[in-house]
Design a protein around this motif. Structure first.
Motif, PDB file in Angstrom:
ATOM      1  N   THR A 261      48.577  35.884  31.155  1.00 30.31           N
ATOM      2  CA  THR A 261      47.910  37.063  30.596  1.00 30.31           C
ATOM      3  C   THR A 261      48.583  37.504  29.299  1.00 30.31           C
ATOM      4  O   THR A 261      47.918  38.012  28.391  1.00 30.31           O
ATOM      5  CB  THR A 261      47.923  38.219  31.612  1.00 30.31           C
ATOM      6  N   THR A 330      49.100  40.674  42.704  1.00 28.81           N
ATOM      7  CA  THR A 330      47.694  40.508  42.345  1.00 28.81           C
ATOM      8  C   THR A 330      47.186  41.703  41.548  1.00 28.81           C
ATOM      9  O   THR A 330      46.407  41.552  40.602  1.00 28.81           O
ATOM     10  CB  THR A 330      46.838  40.323  43.602  1.00 28.81           C
ATOM     11  N   GLN A 333      48.649  41.347  37.989  1.00 34.27           N
ATOM     12  CA  GLN A 333      47.984  40.289  37.230  1.00 34.27           C
ATOM     13  C   GLN A 333      46.591  40.732  36.811  1.00 34.27           C
ATOM     14  O   GLN A 333      46.154  40.511  35.676  1.00 34.27           O
ATOM     15  CB  GLN A 333      47.900  39.022  38.084  1.00 34.27           C
ATOM     16  N   SER A 334      45.852  41.354  37.735  1.00 32.18           N
ATOM     17  CA  SER A 334      44.507  41.818  37.427  1.00 32.18           C
ATOM     18  C   SER A 334      44.531  42.910  36.366  1.00 32.18           C
ATOM     19  O   SER A 334      43.666  42.958  35.481  1.00 32.18           O
ATOM     20  CB  SER A 334      43.820  42.331  38.698  1.00 32.18           C
ATOM     21  N   GLY A 338      42.645  42.482  32.801  1.00 28.53           N
ATOM     22  CA  GLY A 338      41.655  43.443  32.326  1.00 28.53           C
ATOM     23  C   GLY A 338      42.074  44.063  31.006  1.00 28.53           C
ATOM     24  O   GLY A 338      41.245  44.269  30.106  1.00 28.53           O
ATOM     25  N   ALA A 396      43.301  36.562  39.682  1.00 32.35           N
ATOM     26  CA  ALA A 396      43.133  38.001  39.479  1.00 32.35           C
ATOM     27  C   ALA A 396      41.981  38.472  40.353  1.00 32.35           C
ATOM     28  O   ALA A 396      40.824  38.358  39.997  1.00 32.35           O
ATOM     29  CB  ALA A 396      42.861  38.306  38.010  1.00 32.35           C
ATOM     30  N   ARG A 397      42.296  38.996  41.529  1.00 30.61           N
ATOM     31  CA  ARG A 397      41.275  39.336  42.520  1.00 30.61           C
ATOM     32  C   ARG A 397      41.231  40.825  42.832  1.00 30.61           C
ATOM     33  O   ARG A 397      40.505  41.245  43.709  1.00 30.61           O
ATOM     34  CB  ARG A 397      41.549  38.577  43.827  1.00 30.61           C
ATOM     35  N   ASP A 398      42.016  41.614  42.161  1.00 30.43           N
ATOM     36  CA  ASP A 398      42.113  43.033  42.490  1.00 30.43           C
ATOM     37  C   ASP A 398      41.223  43.834  41.543  1.00 30.43           C
ATOM     38  O   ASP A 398      41.545  44.014  40.367  1.00 30.43           O
ATOM     39  CB  ASP A 398      43.565  43.487  42.384  1.00 30.43           C
ATOM     40  N   ALA A 399      40.111  44.333  42.059  1.00 30.09           N
ATOM     41  CA  ALA A 399      39.165  45.066  41.218  1.00 30.09           C
ATOM     42  C   ALA A 399      39.770  46.347  40.677  1.00 30.09           C
ATOM     43  O   ALA A 399      39.518  46.732  39.530  1.00 30.09           O
ATOM     44  CB  ALA A 399      37.897  45.377  42.018  1.00 30.09           C
ATOM     45  N   TRP A 402      41.958  45.472  37.740  1.00 34.62           N
ATOM     46  CA  TRP A 402      41.145  45.188  36.551  1.00 34.62           C
ATOM     47  C   TRP A 402      40.647  46.489  35.934  1.00 34.62           C
ATOM     48  O   TRP A 402      40.699  46.672  34.711  1.00 34.62           O
ATOM     49  CB  TRP A 402      39.975  44.287  36.940  1.00 34.62           C
TER      50      TRP A 402
END
Length: 417
Positions: A261, A330, A333-334, A338, A396-399, A402
């Motif tokens: 990122t 996570t 990273q998200s 974002g 990156a799976r964490d809304a 993001w």
């Protein structure tokens, strides 16, 4: 007779034998080779000063060879730090070896970027004489002979094993020294003054606790960068093409963790400032190609946005914990993904808007000049890196991360007045 000669060999023979075994040892055998070599080097206290002088001489040769393979002082130190992130000693030793090699050049023989790196690293020979290098180094590091010899051999092996990379500037002492950019016209702001204003604005943006103030300060800094780049482009075009009008390259470290990122954020900043960034994941840096003024802007803005992103992420995590939600790698990273994605959108829009406003003010001569510089940068980047691959960031799976990262990028908005 053979054994008697082995026992009485001098320090020069000992040093060469040890380095031959250590430098060329395979990776699985390196630890044993370093340990055995350090034992030989440290065995005789009477030979310790001479061993230090000989090791220093060989280290200078290894560092010089690294320069010839495309490395620069900041790169070498970054690799020492990267291989031992929890131990500052290898970094200090790397700086010492760089300082020893740099003694061979006069101050006027160094490329300006190279000289700046030496200053920033503090790479100066501090020991009183080469025969005193190891004794005085042991005092500085509070180490006995054996562990000190181990540490020094480890760093020398690191330098020896660095692969060849794309050069981004002339090797010290060669005729490829960069020339200064065209002088600014009388009555206008020179580059140092402009960069000083930009640095001051970004420093305030990093320090403030108020998102709106950070947005205004960072936006103003970006306006100055964009307009300064346009002024320099027109100035260079008016002066005629020459060495000062060619694209250059710099390497910028992309540190762990979340280096993917970080590389995305750097790419966004580079693209917005008419540069190209190519990431080397294995070695932990991106090479940015562009004109000198734009490269300065990329370095300044990327560093500032990293600070702002880290601060915003820390606050977001604190808010999540207060709300009773546990956040993990996570989430971070998200968040950063974002943030980088949104920064890219806003920087691109800000650049397009600035160019449009400047073209309205300056007339038809601006766009061909900028287009020519874009072609020159693209050509230089493709010549340095004829083969590249695109990298996708996964995981990156964490809304919520993001969303928080995107919101933080909006607060760090760079667009418009």
């Amino acid at each position: 007779m053979g054994r008697e000669r082995q026992d009485t060999q001098g320090p020069d023979r000992i040093v060469e034998d040890v380095l031959g075994r250590v430098l060329y040892a395979s990776a699985p055998d390196a630890g044993d080779a370093v340990e055995a070599g350090a034992s030989l080097l440290a065995a005789d206290a009477g030979q310790w000063p001479a061993v230090g002088r000989l090791l220093l001489r060989r280290a200078e040769q290894l560092v010089r060879q690294a320069w010839e393979r495309g490395w620069q002082p900041a790169d070498l130190v970054r690799m020492a730090r990267r291989t031992a992130p929890d131990d500052a000693r290898p970094t200090r030793l790397a700086v010492d070896l760089i300082a020893a090699e740099a003694r061979r050049y006069g101050t006027g023989a160094l490329d300006p970027r190279w000289a700046a790196q030496l200053r920033e690293l503090g790479a100066e020979a501090w020991w009183t004489a080469d025969d005193r290098f190891l004794p005085e180094l042991g005092g500085r590091e509070a180490m006995d002979r054996f562990p000190l010899a181990e540490a020094l051999l480890d760093v020398m092996r690191l330098v020896f094993g660095l692969p060849a990379i794309e050069p981004v500037g002339p090797v010290p002492g060669t005729s490829g020294r960069r020339t200064a950019p065209p002088a600014a016209p009388a009555g206008t702001s020179g580059e140092p003054k402009m960069l000083g204003r930009i640095r001051a604005l970004l420093a305030k943006a990093e320090a403030t606790d108020y998102p709106e103030e950070a947005e205004a300060l960072t936006g103003k800094a970006q306006q100055l960068m964009a307009r300064h780049s346009i002024d320099e482009a027109l100035l260079a075009a008016g002066a005629g093409a020459g060495p000062e009008g060619a694209p250059e390259a710099v390497r910028i470290g992309v540190d762990r963790p979340y280096e993917s990122t970080g590389a995305m954020l750097l790419d966004a900043v580079a693209e917005a400032n008419r540069c190209r960034a190519v990431w080397n994941e294995d070695l932990g840096f991106s090479t940015v190609v562009g004109f000198a003024t734009d490269l300065e802007s990329v370095e300044l803005l990327y560093t500032s946005l990293l600070v702002q992103a880290t601060t915003a992420m820390t606050r977001a995590e604190a808010g999540q914990r207060t709300a009773g939600r546990k956040r993990t790698k996570t989430f971070r990273q998200s968040f950063l993904l974002g943030y980088a994605n949104r920064i890219h959108q806003r920087l691109s829009a800000a650049t397009e808007r600035t160019v449009t406003e400047s073209a309205t003010e300056l007339g038809e001569r601006l766009l061909p000049v900028l287009a020519a510089r874009d072609v020159a940068v693209a050509g230089a980047a493709e010549q340095m890196f004829p083969v590249t691959t695109r990298h996708s960031v996964r995981g990156a799976r964490d809304a919520e991360g993001w969303h928080e990262g995107t919101a933080a990028a909006d607060r760090a908005s760079l667009g418009g007045r």
